[in-house]
Design a protein around this motif. Structure first.
Motif, PDB file in Angstrom:
ATOM      1  N   ALA A 140      -1.473   7.790   2.084  1.00 28.26           N
ATOM      2  CA  ALA A 140      -2.189   6.575   1.666  1.00 28.26           C
ATOM      3  C   ALA A 140      -1.422   5.314   2.037  1.00 28.26           C
ATOM      4  O   ALA A 140      -1.988   4.359   2.598  1.00 28.26           O
ATOM      5  N   PHE A 141      -0.140   5.270   1.755  1.00 27.80           N
ATOM      6  CA  PHE A 141       0.632   4.055   2.014  1.00 27.80           C
ATOM      7  C   PHE A 141       0.864   3.833   3.503  1.00 27.80           C
ATOM      8  O   PHE A 141       0.999   2.682   3.940  1.00 27.80           O
ATOM      9  N   SER A 142       0.942   4.898   4.265  1.00 31.23           N
ATOM     10  CA  SER A 142       1.060   4.706   5.719  1.00 31.23           C
ATOM     11  C   SER A 142      -0.208   4.072   6.287  1.00 31.23           C
ATOM     12  O   SER A 142      -0.154   3.330   7.286  1.00 31.23           O
ATOM     13  N   HIS A 143      -1.339   4.319   5.664  1.00 31.49           N
ATOM     14  CA  HIS A 143      -2.591   3.717   6.118  1.00 31.49           C
ATOM     15  C   HIS A 143      -2.685   2.251   5.713  1.00 31.49           C
ATOM     16  O   HIS A 143      -3.082   1.402   6.526  1.00 31.49           O
ATOM     17  N   TYR A 144      -2.336   1.945   4.463  1.00 32.11           N
ATOM     18  CA  TYR A 144      -2.513   0.567   3.968  1.00 32.11           C
ATOM     19  C   TYR A 144      -1.360  -0.354   4.375  1.00 32.11           C
ATOM     20  O   TYR A 144      -1.561  -1.556   4.537  1.00 32.11           O
ATOM     21  N   GLU A 145      -0.163   0.157   4.500  1.00 31.54           N
ATOM     22  CA  GLU A 145       1.003  -0.693   4.741  1.00 31.54           C
ATOM     23  C   GLU A 145       1.460  -0.693   6.193  1.00 31.54           C
ATOM     24  O   GLU A 145       2.437  -1.389   6.514  1.00 31.54           O
ATOM     25  N   ASP A 146       0.805   0.093   7.038  1.00 24.93           N
ATOM     26  CA  ASP A 146       1.201   0.187   8.445  1.00 24.93           C
ATOM     27  C   ASP A 146       2.637   0.691   8.609  1.00 24.93           C
ATOM     28  O   ASP A 146       3.397   0.220   9.473  1.00 24.93           O
ATOM     29  N   TRP A 147       3.012   1.605   7.750  1.00 28.19           N
ATOM     30  CA  TRP A 147       4.303   2.279   7.879  1.00 28.19           C
ATOM     31  C   TRP A 147       4.091   3.617   8.581  1.00 28.19           C
ATOM     32  O   TRP A 147       2.979   4.155   8.632  1.00 28.19           O
ATOM     33  N   SER A 148       5.179   4.140   9.079  1.00 28.45           N
ATOM     34  CA  SER A 148       5.115   5.512   9.589  1.00 28.45           C
ATOM     35  C   SER A 148       5.038   6.493   8.409  1.00 28.45           C
ATOM     36  O   SER A 148       5.312   6.141   7.250  1.00 28.45           O
TER      37      SER A 148
ATOM     38  N   ASP B 118      13.800  -1.856  -0.276  1.00 28.74           N
ATOM     39  CA  ASP B 118      13.676  -2.094   1.162  1.00 28.74           C
ATOM     40  C   ASP B 118      12.245  -1.871   1.633  1.00 28.74           C
ATOM     41  O   ASP B 118      11.790  -2.495   2.593  1.00 28.74           O
ATOM     42  N   PHE B 119      11.514  -0.985   0.952  1.00 28.58           N
ATOM     43  CA  PHE B 119      10.090  -0.809   1.186  1.00 28.58           C
ATOM     44  C   PHE B 119       9.381  -1.003  -0.149  1.00 28.58           C
ATOM     45  O   PHE B 119       9.642  -0.265  -1.111  1.00 28.58           O
ATOM     46  N   VAL B 120       8.462  -1.979  -0.194  1.00 29.66           N
ATOM     47  CA  VAL B 120       7.721  -2.281  -1.410  1.00 29.66           C
ATOM     48  C   VAL B 120       6.259  -2.445  -1.036  1.00 29.66           C
ATOM     49  O   VAL B 120       5.925  -3.205  -0.096  1.00 29.66           O
ATOM     50  N   ALA B 121       5.408  -1.733  -1.758  1.00 31.22           N
ATOM     51  CA  ALA B 121       3.978  -1.823  -1.488  1.00 31.22           C
ATOM     52  C   ALA B 121       3.412  -3.120  -2.078  1.00 31.22           C
ATOM     53  O   ALA B 121       4.038  -3.785  -2.912  1.00 31.22           O
ATOM     54  N   LEU B 122       2.215  -3.467  -1.643  1.00 38.34           N
ATOM     55  CA  LEU B 122       1.472  -4.636  -2.155  1.00 38.34           C
ATOM     56  C   LEU B 122       2.176  -5.959  -1.857  1.00 38.34           C
ATOM     57  O   LEU B 122       2.055  -6.928  -2.617  1.00 38.34           O
TER      58      LEU B 122
END
Length: 388
Positions: free
Chosen positions: A177-185, A204-208
């Motif tokens: 889910a977060f790789s889709h919304y945040e453009d992370w690998s 270092d990685f924070v959603a929203l």
């Protein structure tokens, strides 16, 4: 040394050894990369200063401004959605560091809020984890019955296996889910989920924090909040199965030691009582022969006397010997049961009539039966009994 002390000392040694190993590994993995990155940043700094003719002081001031403005790039942080996000990171001890109170009143309330919220949250997640484990155990038992298995009991290995795969599945769902919304690998998203659900929270990685997501994407915000809470519940359930069992070992050992001390004290008391009973029985058996002798001595000859016939006609001959026995209870009560009576003998001396006539005192009484005072007539021959 007590078992708890040995375990605590072993845990301390293992923890420090683990820290040393981790430090060596991180040093080997990150040290060279850090030095190369630092060299690249210094080279870029010199290039910018030369290109735009910026002094060292102006560059440091610009750098501090950029760092302070970083939290505001995600939009407004202290509206209700952002404040709720911050409150979650406080009571769950995640602490990303993406936002922090700026006022003294906000900092004071944050400390008070954390003191009450962290214990409440820990207890809640532990309780939810226990309920989840109970539900999973029930489901596994029903599945075994439906499959026709003979053994339907759910073992600890079954629960640990299910808990482990539940944690892996939760991390994979969040990573997707977060790789889709945040453009992370996928790996970066998986890393973020692991750091979040283990409450490490590097930040270092924070959603929203992109494209004003807190204000523009309410569904994604709701998913992020629910994922954090449900994921922490799953992790808490797994920790209840594995970690908390080891955390309660000291208390279980102390309880076991207390039970052993109580049982030893009970055995010691019963041993003392048994020894006392045996000593009483031996003393009772030792006194039984003496009581028998005392009983035999309760009936004694109170007096022995000769009844004389006519001395003139019989020529001084001796008639019959008469003996009267009486039970003297007073005598038996005065005897000590513990006293040893080896032998009791009596010597009878005859008193001639002439001696009796010349004497002015009555016949002696028995020394064995005290209190018996009887005198005979002068026409009777008396003899006395002496105890030796």
């Amino acid at each position: 040394m007590k078992r708890q002390n040995v375990r605590t000392l072993s845990l301390i040694i293992c923890t420090f050894t683990y820290l040393l190993v981790g430090a060596a590994v991180f040093d080997a993995l990150e040290s060279d990369f850090e030095m190369r990155e630092k060299e690249q940043l210094e080279a870029e700094e010199k290039r910018l200063q030369g290109k735009y003719n910026i002094s060292e002081d102006d560059y440091r001031k610009l750098e501090s401004i950029i760092m302070e403005a970083e939290p505001h790039r995600a939009g407004v942080q202290w509206k209700f959605a952002g404040s709720f996000y911050f409150a979650i990171t406080v009571i769950t001890t995640i602490g990303y560091g993406h936002a922090a109170p700026g006022t003294d009143a906000g900092k004071a309330f944050c400390m008070f809020y954390a003191v009450l919220g962290i214990p409440l949250t820990l207890v809640m997640f532990q309780s939810l984890g226990e309920r989840m484990n109970t539900f999973v155990k029930y489901l596994l038992k029903r599945i075994k019955k439906c499959c026709g298995m003979n053994i339907t009991d759910v073992s600890m290995e079954n629960m640990v296996t299910v808990g482990f795969f539940s944690c892996i599945g939760t991390l994979c769902i969040g990573a997707a889910a977060f790789s889709h919304y945040e453009d992370w690998s996928f790996f970066q998203s998986y890393y973020y989920c692991f750091i979040t659900l283990t409450t490490i929270g590097f930040g270092d990685f924070v959603a929203l924090q992109k494209n004003r997501a807190l204000q523009k994407k309410p569904l994604y915000v709701a998913f992020s909040f629910m994922y954090i809470l449900v994921g922490l519940t799953v992790i808490g359930a797994f920790l209840n199965l594995v970690v908390l069992r080891f955390l309660t070992m000291n208390s279980e050992d102390e309880r076991r030691d207390a039970e052993e001390r109580a049982s030893l004290a009970g055995n010691r008391n019963s041993m003392i009582i048994h020894i006392q009973d045996e000593s009483l029985q031996r003393g009772r058996r030792r006194r039984e022969p003496y009581r028998a002798e005392v009983t035999d001595l309760q009936s004694v000859c109170s007096c022995m006397h000769y009844h004389s016939h006519d001395f003139g006609s019989s020529g001084g001959g001796m008639g019959g010997l008469g003996c009267a026995f009486s039970h003297q209870n007073s005598f038996s009560s005065q005897l000590n049961p513990n006293q040893y009576f080896h032998s009791v003998s009596y010597r009878i001396e005859e008193i001639s009539p002439s001696t009796l006539k010349n004497s002015f005192f009555p016949s002696p009484i028995s020394s064995v039966s005290p209190g018996l005072h009887s005198f005979t007539d002068n026409h009777q021959l008396m003899r006395r009994r002496k105890s030796i």
